[in-house]
Design a protein around this motif. Structure first.
Motif, mmCIF file in Angstrom:
data_model
loop_
_atom_site.group_PDB
_atom_site.id
_atom_site.type_symbol
_atom_site.label_atom_id
_atom_site.label_comp_id
_atom_site.label_asym_id
_atom_site.label_seq_id
_atom_site.Cartn_x
_atom_site.Cartn_y
_atom_site.Cartn_z
ATOM 1 N N GLN A 43 -10.787 20.522 -11.907
ATOM 2 C CA GLN A 43 -10.625 19.158 -11.403
ATOM 3 C C GLN A 43 -10.400 18.171 -12.548
ATOM 4 O OE1 GLN A 43 -13.568 18.103 -8.515
ATOM 5 N NE2 GLN A 43 -12.842 16.005 -8.282
ATOM 6 N N LEU A 44 -11.094 18.379 -13.669
ATOM 7 C CA LEU A 44 -10.964 17.451 -14.791
ATOM 8 C C LEU A 44 -9.619 17.586 -15.495
ATOM 9 C CD1 LEU A 44 -14.545 17.532 -16.359
ATOM 10 C CD2 LEU A 44 -13.494 15.731 -14.984
ATOM 11 N N ILE A 45 -9.050 18.768 -15.490
ATOM 12 C CA ILE A 45 -7.714 18.922 -16.072
ATOM 13 C C ILE A 45 -6.693 18.148 -15.249
ATOM 14 C CG2 ILE A 45 -5.837 20.586 -16.385
ATOM 15 C CD1 ILE A 45 -7.888 22.531 -17.497
ATOM 16 N N ASP A 46 -6.852 18.191 -13.935
ATOM 17 C CA ASP A 46 -5.929 17.462 -13.057
ATOM 18 C C ASP A 46 -6.225 15.965 -13.026
ATOM 19 O OD1 ASP A 46 -4.655 19.809 -12.383
ATOM 20 O OD2 ASP A 46 -5.890 20.155 -10.604
ATOM 21 N N ALA A 47 -7.512 15.608 -13.146
ATOM 22 C CA ALA A 47 -7.905 14.195 -13.015
ATOM 23 C C ALA A 47 -9.063 13.896 -13.966
ATOM 24 C CB ALA A 47 -8.296 13.890 -11.575
ATOM 25 N N PRO A 48 -8.791 13.766 -15.269
ATOM 26 C CA PRO A 48 -9.868 13.550 -16.242
ATOM 27 C C PRO A 48 -10.662 12.275 -16.010
ATOM 28 C CG PRO A 48 -7.706 13.206 -17.243
ATOM 29 C CD PRO A 48 -7.470 13.837 -15.911
ATOM 30 N N GLU A 49 -10.089 11.344 -15.264
ATOM 31 C CA GLU A 49 -10.786 10.079 -15.013
ATOM 32 C C GLU A 49 -11.992 10.244 -14.096
ATOM 33 O OE1 GLU A 49 -7.732 10.558 -11.776
ATOM 34 O OE2 GLU A 49 -7.797 10.858 -13.948
ATOM 35 N N VAL A 50 -12.157 11.425 -13.526
ATOM 36 C CA VAL A 50 -13.284 11.662 -12.619
ATOM 37 C C VAL A 50 -14.618 11.406 -13.317
ATOM 38 C CG1 VAL A 50 -14.523 13.445 -11.335
ATOM 39 C CG2 VAL A 50 -12.052 13.264 -11.132
ATOM 40 N N LEU A 51 -14.691 11.702 -14.620
ATOM 41 C CA LEU A 51 -15.940 11.505 -15.352
ATOM 42 C C LEU A 51 -16.093 10.092 -15.903
ATOM 43 C CD1 LEU A 51 -16.758 14.706 -17.467
ATOM 44 C CD2 LEU A 51 -17.886 13.840 -15.422
ATOM 45 N N SER A 52 -15.107 9.246 -15.706
ATOM 46 C CA SER A 52 -15.192 7.881 -16.211
ATOM 47 C C SER A 52 -16.023 7.023 -15.260
ATOM 48 C CB SER A 52 -13.794 7.278 -16.361
ATOM 49 O OG SER A 52 -13.875 5.926 -16.753
ATOM 50 N N VAL A 53 -17.134 6.508 -15.769
ATOM 51 C CA VAL A 53 -18.010 5.681 -14.929
ATOM 52 C C VAL A 53 -18.215 4.297 -15.544
ATOM 53 C CG1 VAL A 53 -19.202 7.633 -13.876
ATOM 54 C CG2 VAL A 53 -20.049 6.700 -16.036
ATOM 55 N N THR A 54 -17.396 3.963 -16.522
ATOM 56 C CA THR A 54 -17.496 2.651 -17.157
ATOM 57 C C THR A 54 -17.285 1.548 -16.127
ATOM 58 O OG1 THR A 54 -16.631 3.554 -19.222
ATOM 59 C CG2 THR A 54 -16.565 1.163 -18.965
ATOM 60 N N GLY A 55 -18.170 0.568 -16.151
ATOM 61 C CA GLY A 55 -18.052 -0.565 -15.243
ATOM 62 C C GLY A 55 -18.667 -0.346 -13.879
ATOM 63 N N LEU A 56 -19.144 0.863 -13.618
ATOM 64 C CA LEU A 56 -19.765 1.145 -12.329
ATOM 65 C C LEU A 56 -21.271 0.911 -12.403
ATOM 66 C CD1 LEU A 56 -17.994 4.479 -11.262
ATOM 67 C CD2 LEU A 56 -17.346 2.123 -10.716
ATOM 68 N N SER A 57 -21.846 0.494 -11.297
ATOM 69 C CA SER A 57 -23.299 0.387 -11.225
ATOM 70 C C SER A 57 -23.898 1.788 -11.274
ATOM 71 C CB SER A 57 -23.719 -0.304 -9.928
ATOM 72 O OG SER A 57 -23.459 0.547 -8.811
ATOM 73 N N ASP A 58 -25.212 1.870 -11.458
ATOM 74 C CA ASP A 58 -25.858 3.179 -11.483
ATOM 75 C C ASP A 58 -25.605 3.945 -10.189
ATOM 76 O OD1 ASP A 58 -26.865 2.667 -14.012
ATOM 77 O OD2 ASP A 58 -28.816 1.980 -13.275
ATOM 78 N N ASP A 59 -25.785 3.286 -9.063
ATOM 79 C CA ASP A 59 -25.581 3.952 -7.777
ATOM 80 C C ASP A 59 -24.133 4.403 -7.610
ATOM 81 O OD1 ASP A 59 -28.229 3.625 -7.112
ATOM 82 O OD2 ASP A 59 -27.896 1.875 -5.830
ATOM 83 N N GLU A 60 -23.201 3.557 -8.019
ATOM 84 C CA GLU A 60 -21.783 3.911 -7.916
ATOM 85 C C GLU A 60 -21.444 5.086 -8.823
ATOM 86 O OE1 GLU A 60 -19.935 -0.548 -6.919
ATOM 87 O OE2 GLU A 60 -20.174 0.137 -8.996
ATOM 88 N N ALA A 61 -22.013 5.085 -10.030
ATOM 89 C CA ALA A 61 -21.740 6.165 -10.979
ATOM 90 C C ALA A 61 -22.289 7.492 -10.468
ATOM 91 C CB ALA A 61 -22.339 5.829 -12.340
ATOM 92 N N VAL A 62 -23.512 7.472 -9.938
ATOM 93 C CA VAL A 62 -24.094 8.698 -9.382
ATOM 94 C C VAL A 62 -23.241 9.203 -8.223
ATOM 95 C CG1 VAL A 62 -26.061 9.636 -8.099
ATOM 96 C CG2 VAL A 62 -26.459 8.239 -10.134
ATOM 97 N N ALA A 63 -22.845 8.301 -7.345
ATOM 98 C CA ALA A 63 -22.041 8.693 -6.183
ATOM 99 C C ALA A 63 -20.707 9.298 -6.611
ATOM 100 C CB ALA A 63 -21.809 7.487 -5.276
ATOM 101 N N LYS A 64 -20.087 8.736 -7.641
ATOM 102 C CA LYS A 64 -18.800 9.258 -8.106
ATOM 103 C C LYS A 64 -18.960 10.657 -8.689
ATOM 104 C CE LYS A 64 -14.795 8.230 -11.018
ATOM 105 N NZ LYS A 64 -14.165 7.281 -11.968
ATOM 106 N N LEU A 65 -19.980 10.854 -9.512
ATOM 107 C CA LEU A 65 -20.194 12.167 -10.117
ATOM 108 C C LEU A 65 -20.552 13.214 -9.068
ATOM 109 C CD1 LEU A 65 -22.178 11.144 -13.329
ATOM 110 C CD2 LEU A 65 -19.794 11.887 -13.190
ATOM 111 N N CYS A 66 -21.246 12.790 -8.022
ATOM 112 C CA CYS A 66 -21.648 13.732 -6.976
ATOM 113 C C CYS A 66 -20.469 14.232 -6.146
ATOM 114 C CB CYS A 66 -22.702 13.099 -6.064
ATOM 115 S SG CYS A 66 -24.348 13.032 -6.796
ATOM 116 N N LYS A 67 -19.301 13.653 -6.335
ATOM 117 C CA LYS A 67 -18.114 14.163 -5.656
ATOM 118 C C LYS A 67 -17.633 15.472 -6.281
ATOM 119 C CE LYS A 67 -16.521 9.601 -4.123
ATOM 120 N NZ LYS A 67 -15.455 8.563 -4.240
ATOM 121 N N LEU A 68 -18.111 15.760 -7.488
ATOM 122 C CA LEU A 68 -17.784 17.025 -8.142
ATOM 123 C C LEU A 68 -18.628 18.135 -7.522
ATOM 124 C CD1 LEU A 68 -17.807 15.737 -11.824
ATOM 125 C CD2 LEU A 68 -15.787 16.536 -10.591
ATOM 126 N N ARG A 69 -17.996 19.240 -7.181
ATOM 127 C CA ARG A 69 -18.721 20.355 -6.583
ATOM 128 C C ARG A 69 -19.744 20.902 -7.575
ATOM 129 N NH1 ARG A 69 -17.833 26.041 -6.317
ATOM 130 N NH2 ARG A 69 -18.799 26.982 -4.475
#
Length: 209
Positions: free
Chosen positions: A97-123
């Motif tokens: 997934q990161l090779i196709d979309a490396p921005e998946v791990l980018s959480v700059t500017g996100l709140s803590d809750d938003e950052a956790v939610a984004k990372l949890c989209k990774l299997r």
């Protein structure tokens, strides 16, 4: 780390006693990126020593742990390194997934809750893994990893609770330590791991307030 540890010690006598006994806890800083996420996945439900040994074997096998180097690892090689089939599957999928979309791990500017939610989209990444990643790699100051066994055991010992709290009760109690819950967790983890003895085993200088 010294300033937030001092603030907690001044407000809570049990943290003051803990820091007096063990010194300021290590920062345990990790790099942002795939390698740290793999390391934390390895730490799921196993000892830190076991996870570290597996990660060290992985690094010897592939060099720098990146999505590209991990994908070059066969499932048999991963098993020899120390990956379970499930953890290998998680990390392999994240690498793809990161090779196709490396921005998946980018959480700059996100709140803590938003950052956790984004990372949890990774299997393979749940709230505990995402939170610990943001604590150690992102150095976010006010996070608390729900479901961490070592923390609730340490809370019983450090706070003198007379029994290990449930994870939900621990979450409620930890709210008193905001906005420095990450440092509170580090103090508790440090005590659980042995404090000064842990420092000596790992060549860490003990720093006292």
């Amino acid at each position: 780390m010294i300033a937030p540890a001092r603030a907690l010690a001044e407000m809570f006598p049990y943290f003051a006693r803990c820091v007096d006994r063990n010194g300021v806890p290590p920062l345990w800083k990790r790099e942002l990126g795939f390698g740290s996420l793999v390391h934390i996945i390895l730490e799921q439900q196993v000892s830190l020593a076991s996870a570290q040994a597996a990660f060290d074997r992985l690094a010897r096998a592939v060099g720098r742990v990146t999505p590209e180097t991990f994908l070059a690892l066969t499932s048999d090689e991963a098993r020899i390194v120390g990956f379970s089939r499930q953890k290998y599957g998680y990390c392999h999928g994240i690498a793809e997934q990161l090779i196709d979309a490396p921005e998946v791990l980018s959480v700059t500017g996100l709140s803590d809750d938003e950052a956790v939610a984004k990372l949890c989209k990774l299997r393979g990444v749940g709230p505990w893994t995402a939170t610990v990643y943001l604590m150690f790699a992102g150095l976010r100051p006010d996070l608390w990893p729900h479901g961490d066994r070592a923390l609730v055991v340490s809370m019983d010992n450090v706070l003198g609770l007379g029994g290990i709290p449930t994870y939900d009760d621990a979450d409620v109690m930890a709210q008193a330590w905001a906005p420095q819950r990450t440092t509170a967790a580090r103090i508790l983890w440090h005590d659980y791991l042995g404090g000064v003895e842990y420092n000596e085993r790992h060549g860490i200088a003990s720093i006292y307030l």
